[in-house]
Design a protein around this motif. Structure first.
Motif, mmCIF file in Angstrom:
data_model
loop_
_atom_site.group_PDB
_atom_site.id
_atom_site.type_symbol
_atom_site.label_atom_id
_atom_site.label_comp_id
_atom_site.label_asym_id
_atom_site.label_seq_id
_atom_site.Cartn_x
_atom_site.Cartn_y
_atom_site.Cartn_z
ATOM 1 N N TYR A 183 0.389 -1.270 0.440
ATOM 2 C CA TYR A 183 0.146 -0.080 -0.050
ATOM 3 C C TYR A 183 0.655 1.098 0.152
ATOM 4 O O TYR A 183 1.839 1.791 0.489
ATOM 5 C CB TYR A 183 -0.638 -0.079 0.958
ATOM 6 N N PRO A 202 -1.196 -0.333 5.484
ATOM 7 C CA PRO A 202 -1.457 0.152 4.805
ATOM 8 C C PRO A 202 -1.614 1.413 5.847
ATOM 9 O O PRO A 202 -1.172 3.001 5.187
ATOM 10 C CB PRO A 202 -3.051 1.079 4.896
ATOM 11 N N LYS A 247 -4.435 -1.169 -2.513
ATOM 12 C CA LYS A 247 -3.560 -1.924 -3.038
ATOM 13 C C LYS A 247 -2.132 -1.176 -4.277
ATOM 14 O O LYS A 247 -3.095 -0.902 -5.034
ATOM 15 C CB LYS A 247 -3.488 -3.391 -2.198
ATOM 16 N N SER A 248 -1.619 -0.742 -3.402
ATOM 17 C CA SER A 248 -1.240 -0.102 -4.898
ATOM 18 C C SER A 248 -0.037 -1.661 -6.189
ATOM 19 O O SER A 248 0.139 -0.916 -6.918
ATOM 20 C CB SER A 248 -0.007 0.968 -4.055
#
Length: 235
Positions: A48, A135, A174-175
């Motif tokens: 994240y 996160p 989420k990235s």
């Protein structure tokens, strides 16, 4: 003409192989795509990214309410300097100590692996991005970097010209990893495997299909042809 005919024959063989083995080829592509999607969903750790932004405003006349063109030029030049300071141990050591990150084995090298500092092109804005598996931790580190930097830059540069444009928020999505991207990679991998199989079958195909191929292989004239008895016709 001859080269074109040969290309057509080769392509027809390729299409013939693909048509003959279409189901296995489709299954291979489907399998690699599914495996890539499952690996992405269950095996690759989710990460994240939280972002905070700073703006550098350097005024030649602090009492003035306006910013001159020279002030903007000076501020943009300071962005590169401040970006390097943000990456330095002078900042990372305090961030690690304040958040007790050293208890998780995070040192300056790990810090640099999680933190990305970049400048927005042709602006006085610095973007701080932090990527971790948690996160909340990503947001905490980003905001702590901003806090430590604003406090220490006064001592380091003897000036106070940093303003927080926006603080980092806890990311909800989420990235990485990207499900779509990795599934597409699995799909392409299946296509590559299918292509390799087609090439193998094509290179190992010893069947003779045309008169031209017969002439090329044996270099003898053809004196007769046997008709296809299975071909349809009138009695």
């Amino acid at each position: 003409m001859y080269e074109n005919d040969e290309i057509e024959i080769d392509l027809s063989r390729v299409f013939g192989i693909v048509k003959k083995h279409f189901k296995p080829f489709a299954l291979i592509i489907l399998a690699t795509s599914i495996v890539a999607a499952l690996v992405t969903l269950f095996l690759i750790p989710k990460k994240y990214t939280a972002e905070a932004k700073l703006i550098i405003v350097q005024k030649s006349n602090p009492d003035s309410q306006q910013i001159s063109y020279n002030d903007l030029q000076t501020s943009q030049k300071l962005v590169n300097t401040y970006s390097e300071i943000l990456k330095s141990e002078a900042i990372s050591d305090d961030v690690i100590q304040n958040l007790k990150l050293d208890q998780d084995g995070i040192d300056h090298t790990s810090y640099l692996g999680m933190v990305s500092i970049s400048s927005v092109k042709d602006t006085e804005v610095i973007k701080i991005s932090v990527e971790t598996k948690d996160p909340k931790l990503s947001a905490n580190i980003a905001n702590e970097i901003v806090s430590v930097f604003r406090r220490k830059i006064v001592t380091i540069m003897n000036i106070e010209n940093v303003t927080v444009l926006n603080s980092a928020k806890v990311p909800e999505q989420k990235s990485s990893p990207s499900n779509l991207k990795n599934t597409l990679i699995g799909f392409l991998l299946g296509c590559v495997i299918d292509g390799c199989i087609v090439v193998y079958l094509l290179l190992n195909d010893r069947n003779i299909r045309t008169e031209e191929e017969m002439k090329q292989i044996f270099d003898y004239p053809i004196i007769g042809l046997i008709p296809d008895m299975n071909a349809g016709g009138t009695e």
